[in-house]
Write a protein that holds these residues in place. Structure first.
Motif, mmCIF file in Angstrom:
data_model
loop_
_atom_site.group_PDB
_atom_site.id
_atom_site.type_symbol
_atom_site.label_atom_id
_atom_site.label_comp_id
_atom_site.label_asym_id
_atom_site.label_seq_id
_atom_site.Cartn_x
_atom_site.Cartn_y
_atom_site.Cartn_z
ATOM 1 N N UNK A 156 0.853 -1.194 0.000
ATOM 2 C CA UNK A 156 0.000 0.000 0.000
ATOM 3 C C UNK A 156 0.885 1.239 0.000
ATOM 4 N N UNK A 157 0.368 2.309 -0.559
ATOM 5 C CA UNK A 157 1.135 3.551 -0.586
ATOM 6 C C UNK A 157 1.363 4.093 0.821
ATOM 7 N N UNK A 158 0.434 3.877 1.711
ATOM 8 C CA UNK A 158 0.620 4.331 3.086
ATOM 9 C C UNK A 158 1.765 3.582 3.756
ATOM 10 N N UNK A 159 1.826 2.277 3.565
ATOM 11 C CA UNK A 159 2.899 1.497 4.165
ATOM 12 C C UNK A 159 4.256 1.869 3.583
ATOM 13 N N UNK A 160 4.275 2.338 2.334
ATOM 14 C CA UNK A 160 5.550 2.728 1.721
ATOM 15 C C UNK A 160 6.200 3.916 2.419
ATOM 16 N N UNK A 161 5.481 4.623 3.234
ATOM 17 C CA UNK A 161 6.084 5.721 3.984
ATOM 18 C C UNK A 161 7.122 5.191 4.969
#
Length: 340
Positions: A156-161
């Motif tokens: 997920x893009x959020x987890x990529x943070x």
């Protein structure tokens, strides 16, 4: 929340819905809280997948040599440690076929720990698998105590943070029907018009199914959505023709299809659908702390296994061939921030 627990809104696809055997260069060691004794060590250069699977997989011995060029890419700290610490988030109850206690009541087995062991073998490292709750899996990665998570983790893009990803499986949902039902599902929800479909409440698949229901209603067509408190009730309704299909995580469906094969309750997969929706293929990824230097060698190890056939044999052993990817991408597009 654990990505693999049925009935919870967890991530893109499975929303569903270790260690264990041993690696090419030695035995695994059970992590804190794993509650499992180590299994007997594999011979050097081999990994046995599907060990103690209790019928969920076909036990298969794979030859996996150390690849010096890929090992050389590892951060020196990991290479010098002689081990790859692999995090699994399957406590307390486990999730068949992803990660669970095996037939001997002590070995943690499953598709995820097996793949972690295959990757460790490419590195020439001893796999040290630690099983914990879903939340503590990420605590381990954040703290550096865990090198990589292999636990059905959706990109997920959020987890990529916070994390880097190396893809190794599609994140799919599946439509399960009775074996004698000719329904074929290719992603076009119109074939569900007039059907009754069961789904887990509060899941990503429910959200997708209800969207299809709304679209069909706007066209003057009906799709009935049913809910049951447990899987046994869902499958009783399916075999008794009270529902036409069940829409759930592909690994769960694949396991149930395998378990019921050859029985009067036999089912089949009518088709799959990306857990990320129509516009994006969801992906399951090896997960590491951002910028720790592990993601490229992880991706290269997966691509080695794809190129040399062990990857396809691992998927086939666990009846997950319909989740294969042609290549392992580093940090591919993930579930958008608006849907993470």
């Amino acid at each position: 929340m654990p990505r693999f627990r049925p009935g919870l809104l967890l991530s893109a696809a499975a929303v569903t819905t270790l260690a264990l055997g041993l690696a090419a260069c030695g035995s695994d060691s059970s992590g804190a809280g794993s509650g499992a004794a180590p299994a007997a060590a594999d011979a050097k250069g081999t990994v046995i997948v599907g060990l103690q699977s209790n019928g969920a997989a076909k036990e298969t011995t794979l030859k996996v040599p150390e690849v010096a060029a890929i090992r050389a890419e590892l951060p020196q700290k990991v290479r010098d440690s002689g081990k790859l610490v692999i995090g699994l988030g399957f406590l307390p109850g486990g999730s068949t076929p992803l990660g669970y206690i095996g037939a001997d009541q002590k070995t943690l087995t499953g598709s995820e720990p097996d793949f972690g062991r295959l990757v460790a073998a490419v590195f020439g490292l001893k796999p040290e698998l630690t099983n914990s709750t879903w939340d503590n899996l990420f605590v381990g990665i954040d703290s550096g105590k865990t090198d990589v998570g292999f636990s059905n983790i959706t990109d997920t893009e959020q987890r990529k943070l916070k994390y880097d990803f190396a893809a190794y499986r599609k994140d799919n949902l599946a439509l399960e029907v009775r074996k004698d039902d000719p329904l074929t599902f290719t992603g076009d929800y119109h074939v569900l018009a007039g059907k009754t479909v069961a789904v887990g409440s509060g899941t990503n698949q429910e959200k997708i199914l209800l969207t299809w229901q709304s679209k069909l209603k706007a066209e003057g067509k009906n799709l009935t959505v049913k809910y049951f408190p447990e899987n046994s009730s869902t499958y009783l309704a399916l075999t008794s023709h009270k529902i036409d299909a069940y829409f759930g995580p592909n690994p769960d469906v694949a396991y149930h299809v395998t378990k019921t094969a050859g029985t009067p309750q036999a089912t089949r997969t009518a088709g799959t659908y990306s857990g990320a929706g129509a516009s994006l293929q969801g992906l399951i990824c090896a997960t590491t702390k951002k910028d720790d230097g592990l993601v490229k060698p992880l991706s290269d190890a997966v691509n080695y296994l794809i190129k040399n056939g062990q990857y396809a044999q691992w998927l086939a052993a666990w009846n997950l061939s319909n989740e294969s990817v042609p290549t392992s991408l580093v940090n591919p597009p993930g579930l958008p921030l608006t849907n993470s």
